[in-house]
Motif scaffolding. Structure first.
Motif, PDB file in Angstrom:
ATOM      1  N   MET A 153      56.274  24.828  37.572  1.00 17.43           N
ATOM      2  CA  MET A 153      55.782  25.054  38.841  1.00 17.43           C
ATOM      3  C   MET A 153      54.852  23.983  39.223  1.00 17.43           C
ATOM      4  N   ILE A 154      54.776  23.619  40.419  1.00 15.78           N
ATOM      5  CA  ILE A 154      53.759  22.337  41.058  1.00 15.78           C
ATOM      6  C   ILE A 154      52.388  22.852  41.121  1.00 15.78           C
ATOM      7  N   GLU A 155      51.603  21.937  40.616  1.00 13.28           N
ATOM      8  CA  GLU A 155      50.278  22.108  40.618  1.00 13.28           C
ATOM      9  C   GLU A 155      49.669  20.859  41.199  1.00 13.28           C
ATOM     10  N   ASN A 156      49.171  20.852  42.513  1.00 13.53           N
ATOM     11  CA  ASN A 156      48.658  19.722  43.034  1.00 13.53           C
ATOM     12  C   ASN A 156      48.110  20.228  44.137  1.00 13.53           C
ATOM     13  N   ASP A 157      46.499  19.768  44.221  1.00 13.73           N
ATOM     14  CA  ASP A 157      45.700  20.044  45.364  1.00 13.73           C
ATOM     15  C   ASP A 157      46.250  19.755  46.694  1.00 13.73           C
ATOM     16  N   ASN A 158      47.187  18.903  46.876  1.00 13.46           N
ATOM     17  CA  ASN A 158      47.511  18.342  48.132  1.00 13.46           C
ATOM     18  C   ASN A 158      48.821  18.898  48.355  1.00 13.46           C
ATOM     19  N   PHE A 159      49.514  20.009  47.664  1.00 16.05           N
ATOM     20  CA  PHE A 159      50.939  20.537  47.814  1.00 16.05           C
ATOM     21  C   PHE A 159      51.077  21.011  49.184  1.00 16.05           C
ATOM     22  N   GLU A 160      50.035  21.942  49.363  1.00 12.69           N
ATOM     23  CA  GLU A 160      50.187  22.946  50.811  1.00 12.69           C
ATOM     24  C   GLU A 160      50.348  21.872  51.785  1.00 12.69           C
ATOM     25  N   GLU A 161      49.320  20.885  51.792  1.00  9.39           N
ATOM     26  CA  GLU A 161      49.134  20.028  52.790  1.00  9.39           C
ATOM     27  C   GLU A 161      50.660  19.169  53.096  1.00  9.39           C
ATOM     28  N   ALA A 162      51.158  18.735  51.896  1.00 15.90           N
ATOM     29  CA  ALA A 162      52.287  17.996  51.934  1.00 15.90           C
ATOM     30  C   ALA A 162      53.622  19.007  52.548  1.00 15.90           C
ATOM     31  N   VAL A 163      53.693  20.399  51.962  1.00 15.44           N
ATOM     32  CA  VAL A 163      54.631  21.149  52.631  1.00 15.44           C
ATOM     33  C   VAL A 163      54.451  21.120  54.058  1.00 15.44           C
ATOM     34  N   ALA A 164      53.045  21.500  54.647  1.00 10.28           N
ATOM     35  CA  ALA A 164      53.010  21.639  56.056  1.00 10.28           C
ATOM     36  C   ALA A 164      53.139  20.216  56.800  1.00 10.28           C
ATOM     37  N   ASN A 165      53.025  19.236  56.061  1.00  8.78           N
ATOM     38  CA  ASN A 165      53.378  17.694  56.847  1.00  8.78           C
ATOM     39  C   ASN A 165      54.798  17.475  56.840  1.00  8.78           C
ATOM     40  N   GLY A 166      55.507  18.387  56.037  1.00  9.71           N
ATOM     41  CA  GLY A 166      56.792  18.059  56.068  1.00  9.71           C
ATOM     42  C   GLY A 166      57.174  17.107  54.756  1.00  9.71           C
ATOM     43  N   ASN A 167      56.326  16.543  54.296  1.00 14.13           N
ATOM     44  CA  ASN A 167      56.621  15.636  53.050  1.00 14.13           C
ATOM     45  C   ASN A 167      57.248  16.310  51.919  1.00 14.13           C
ATOM     46  N   ILE A 168      57.226  17.651  51.705  1.00 14.96           N
ATOM     47  CA  ILE A 168      57.986  18.386  50.783  1.00 14.96           C
ATOM     48  C   ILE A 168      58.645  19.410  51.391  1.00 14.96           C
ATOM     49  N   VAL A 169      59.954  19.498  51.128  1.00 14.03           N
ATOM     50  CA  VAL A 169      60.793  20.654  51.431  1.00 14.03           C
ATOM     51  C   VAL A 169      61.067  21.611  50.590  1.00 14.03           C
ATOM     52  N   LEU A 170      60.731  22.812  50.981  1.00 13.31           N
ATOM     53  CA  LEU A 170      60.869  23.858  50.165  1.00 13.31           C
ATOM     54  C   LEU A 170      62.274  24.784  50.413  1.00 13.31           C
ATOM     55  N   LEU A 171      63.037  25.179  49.601  1.00 15.31           N
ATOM     56  CA  LEU A 171      64.146  25.904  49.373  1.00 15.31           C
ATOM     57  C   LEU A 171      64.037  27.410  48.957  1.00 15.31           C
ATOM     58  N   GLY A 172      64.368  28.451  49.780  1.00 14.15           N
ATOM     59  CA  GLY A 172      64.587  29.582  49.150  1.00 14.15           C
ATOM     60  C   GLY A 172      65.858  29.878  48.480  1.00 14.15           C
ATOM     61  N   ILE A 173      66.161  30.874  47.859  1.00 11.99           N
ATOM     62  CA  ILE A 173      67.480  31.459  47.431  1.00 11.99           C
ATOM     63  C   ILE A 173      68.681  31.343  48.585  1.00 11.99           C
ATOM     64  N   LYS A 174      68.389  31.830  49.898  1.00 13.70           N
ATOM     65  CA  LYS A 174      69.290  31.773  50.862  1.00 13.70           C
ATOM     66  C   LYS A 174      69.777  30.313  51.041  1.00 13.70           C
ATOM     67  N   GLN A 175      68.788  29.288  51.330  1.00 15.18           N
ATOM     68  CA  GLN A 175      69.054  27.987  51.555  1.00 15.18           C
ATOM     69  C   GLN A 175      69.717  27.239  50.233  1.00 15.18           C
TER      70      GLN A 175
END
Length: 92
Positions: free
Chosen positions: A1-23
């Motif tokens: 699991m990712i543990e990074n204080d800036n993770f939520e911000e990176a996801v919100a900015n589109g710098n990190i793409v999260l994929l669920g099972i469907k994707q």
């Protein structure tokens, strides 16, 4: 699991793409049941099995992986398959 204080911000900015099972199923062109089967492989004795990585993030009971995690796993599977084919060529 990712543990990074800036993770939520990176996801919100589109710098990190999260994929669920469907994707992930769509990217791998497999069914959900096949994906669940791949995730459930837990036989560390058999080196031929390519273990799917643990989710990078859990939201409630829903697992998510980063695109980077998926791409690394795909590269490992391709590398393993290429090495296995070269070591055991099909004779026809």
């Amino acid at each position: 699991m990712i543990e990074n204080d800036n993770f939520e911000e990176a996801v919100a900015n589109g710098n990190i793409v999260l994929l669920g099972i469907k994707q992930i199923c769509k990217r791998l062109t497999i069914s959900r049941s096949t994906f669940i089967r791949i995730r459930s492989i837990d036989d560390p004795v058999d080196p031929k099995k390519m273990y799917f990585p643990a989710p990078d993030v859990m939201t409630g009971r829903s697992p998510f992986w980063t695109a980077e995690t998926l791409n690394i796993w795909i590269a490992k599977v391709i590398d393993y398959n290429e090495r296995n084919i070269l070591q055991h060529p099909v004779i026809g």
